[in-house]
Design a protein around this motif. Sequence first.
Motif, PDB file in Angstrom:
ATOM      1  N   ALA A 147      24.084 -15.031  15.744  1.00  0.00           N
ATOM      2  CA  ALA A 147      23.115 -15.578  14.795  1.00  0.00           C
ATOM      3  C   ALA A 147      21.758 -15.796  15.483  1.00  0.00           C
ATOM      4  N   LEU A 148      21.769 -16.369  16.687  1.00  0.00           N
ATOM      5  CA  LEU A 148      20.510 -16.656  17.386  1.00  0.00           C
ATOM      6  C   LEU A 148      19.787 -15.359  17.758  1.00  0.00           C
TER       7      LEU A 148
ATOM      8  N   THR B 258      20.096 -12.354  16.422  1.00  0.00           N
ATOM      9  CA  THR B 258      19.617 -11.663  15.212  1.00  0.00           C
ATOM     10  C   THR B 258      18.313 -12.284  14.712  1.00  0.00           C
ATOM     11  N   GLY B 259      18.297 -13.609  14.612  1.00  0.00           N
ATOM     12  CA  GLY B 259      17.116 -14.293  14.104  1.00  0.00           C
ATOM     13  C   GLY B 259      15.909 -14.093  14.996  1.00  0.00           C
TER      14      GLY B 259
ATOM     15  N   ALA C  84      14.460 -10.654  14.801  1.00  0.00           N
ATOM     16  CA  ALA C  84      13.710 -10.413  13.570  1.00  0.00           C
ATOM     17  C   ALA C  84      12.419 -11.238  13.528  1.00  0.00           C
TER      18      ALA C  84
ATOM     19  N   VAL D  59      12.115 -14.629  13.664  1.00  0.00           N
ATOM     20  CA  VAL D  59      12.182 -15.967  13.062  1.00  0.00           C
ATOM     21  C   VAL D  59      11.901 -16.988  14.166  1.00  0.00           C
TER      22      VAL D  59
ATOM     23  N   LEU E  98      12.911 -22.899  15.940  1.00  0.00           N
ATOM     24  CA  LEU E  98      13.297 -24.112  15.210  1.00  0.00           C
ATOM     25  C   LEU E  98      13.660 -23.789  13.761  1.00  0.00           C
TER      26      LEU E  98
ATOM     27  N   LEU F  89      14.953 -21.088  12.807  1.00  0.00           N
ATOM     28  CA  LEU F  89      16.250 -20.431  12.888  1.00  0.00           C
ATOM     29  C   LEU F  89      17.378 -21.456  12.955  1.00  0.00           C
ATOM     30  N   ILE F  90      17.197 -22.479  13.823  1.00  0.00           N
ATOM     31  CA  ILE F  90      18.216 -23.523  13.945  1.00  0.00           C
ATOM     32  C   ILE F  90      18.362 -24.275  12.625  1.00  0.00           C
ATOM     33  N   ALA F  91      17.227 -24.537  11.962  1.00  0.00           N
ATOM     34  CA  ALA F  91      17.284 -25.228  10.668  1.00  0.00           C
ATOM     35  C   ALA F  91      18.018 -24.374   9.635  1.00  0.00           C
ATOM     36  N   ALA F  92      17.789 -23.045   9.642  1.00  0.00           N
ATOM     37  CA  ALA F  92      18.472 -22.169   8.684  1.00  0.00           C
ATOM     38  C   ALA F  92      19.971 -22.178   8.925  1.00  0.00           C
ATOM     39  N   LEU F  93      20.365 -22.151  10.211  1.00  0.00           N
ATOM     40  CA  LEU F  93      21.787 -22.245  10.556  1.00  0.00           C
ATOM     41  C   LEU F  93      22.377 -23.541  10.011  1.00  0.00           C
ATOM     42  N   GLY F  94      21.658 -24.656  10.248  1.00  0.00           N
ATOM     43  CA  GLY F  94      22.135 -25.965   9.819  1.00  0.00           C
ATOM     44  C   GLY F  94      22.283 -26.064   8.317  1.00  0.00           C
ATOM     45  N   LYS F  95      21.293 -25.538   7.585  1.00  0.00           N
ATOM     46  CA  LYS F  95      21.348 -25.611   6.129  1.00  0.00           C
ATOM     47  C   LYS F  95      22.542 -24.815   5.600  1.00  0.00           C
TER      48      LYS F  95
END
Lengths: 223, 314
Positions: free
Chosen positions: A28-29, A31-32, A35, A37, A40, A42-48
């Motif tokens: 995930a990290l 990939t983001g 691209a 992203v 921070l 990216l981490i927020a998107a993972l968390g959501k």
Amino acid sequence: MLSLIGVPVVLLGLVLRFNPLLVVTVAALVTGLAAGVPPLALIAALGKAFNDARYVSVVFLVLPVVGLMERAGLQARARELVGRLRALTTGRLLLAYLAARQFSAAVGLLSLGGQANMVRPLIAPMAEGAAEAALGPGDANRATEIRAQAAASDNIGAFFGEDIFVALGSVLLIVAVLRQNHLSVEPAAVALWAVPTAIAAFLIHGARLLRLDAWLRRSGRSA
Amino acid sequence: MIRVSAAYDLAGLVFAAIAVASALARGEAKRFANAAFWGLLALSFLAGDRLGNLGNGWLVLGLALIGGLLGLGPAPAMAAEGAPRAARLGSRVFLPLLIIPLVTLVGTASLGLIRPGGAPLVDPKQVTVISLALGVVIALAAAMIMTRLPLTAPVQEARRLLQSVGAAAILPQLLAALGAVFVLAGVGPAIQSLMGAWIPLDNRLAVVMAYCAGMALFTMVVGNAFAAFPIMVAGLGAPLIVGRFGGDAAIMGALGMLSGFCGTLMTPMASHNIIPTALLDLPPWAVIRVQAPTALTLLAVNMTLMALLVFHGR
């Protein structure tokens, strides 16, 4: 094209048997970041996404009940009951479960079955009990094969039953996605076209389950 | 109104109790790693909506580091006491497990109809999950009365089962998060242009094959047919099978999703394969090995059905 880098990360991680939690997180990290992203965000998107997917883990709510009844002898009783019914072989028992699972999912009762609340406490011990009654005690290979077959019957029954039910889950998702692509279809039409595959799934997997009994007899003799 | 957060709170309390019991389990290997892991998960379920997205993100990284690098300890053995009662319970031992689906069923059918003062008592979109939580509470009460085990017993036994699943317990949720990052990063359009470069897009049978196989393959990568479906429909299904070749949209949708389910049966990324592997104490590929022959045959069936049916009347 760089955003596809997560795919080989996942494949390589699984092949090399790294810890799956690490593989998925790194994928995930990477990939983001590839691209573009910001870290921070990216981490927020993972968390959501993790928070929004909590419903996936609600199945673990049944564990206190399952664990308690296992301590009260649930699995032993399931084995014992099945052992008394001589006609109930492992394959026939799993075939009956496949039919029940597929039918109940097709009428919208997906939550009746499941790996945590049905397969582990009831179906797997019953299937093992049936083999024990017919063939005597078995080895670890037989236990693995029977348990994996029990899990597979649950999955296949659920997947190829739920698509026939109009008002829930996959059919509604199909209709919604098609609508996003400016295609309007009736949910009933989608459900109808899932029926041929559902019948094929029952015939194909059912036939394999009936051959399981012969396989168990053969492997019992050679051991 | 009772919302789905009530079910999350209940799960959070179960995880929190397991975390406390883990910390108190003296002499057990890695007991503090266990406690920290289940404690963080409890925090996610109890307070996830108040942590903010970034807070939840750090929480996920924390879970991945504890579960992935530190590792969790082995599952404790089942307590021996309680076995003598088993003979007396007989087949009533099945009762609590039947209560759960029964209450889920009745609750799903009826809770939505209760509207005191015109407002629904239960969030109509989440009736099933809420009914399931209610069923668990009733079943647990029945189980406690029947077995007369001490109040700590359900926590101990849930900990035994959850610990046997281990850190993989959060993998399905983590995979859902990976899917969201894939969408954010534009993995879908990238796959589309990749397929466009390799497939003869002017041959309708080749497009049907590519669409079904692509659903299965992409589902295997992301672990979830629901995540793969929008990408394959937008890439091949809608513009080509329906748009260019005039295929039937309902058939394209139904058989595409069913091809994705064939992929789910064959991937170690799917929760449907991860959870039974852990719960039934199986080697990594055992479930997939059993499912693969059925999945591959059904994928061929889906391709054939779509090739024969989707362009009907043309």
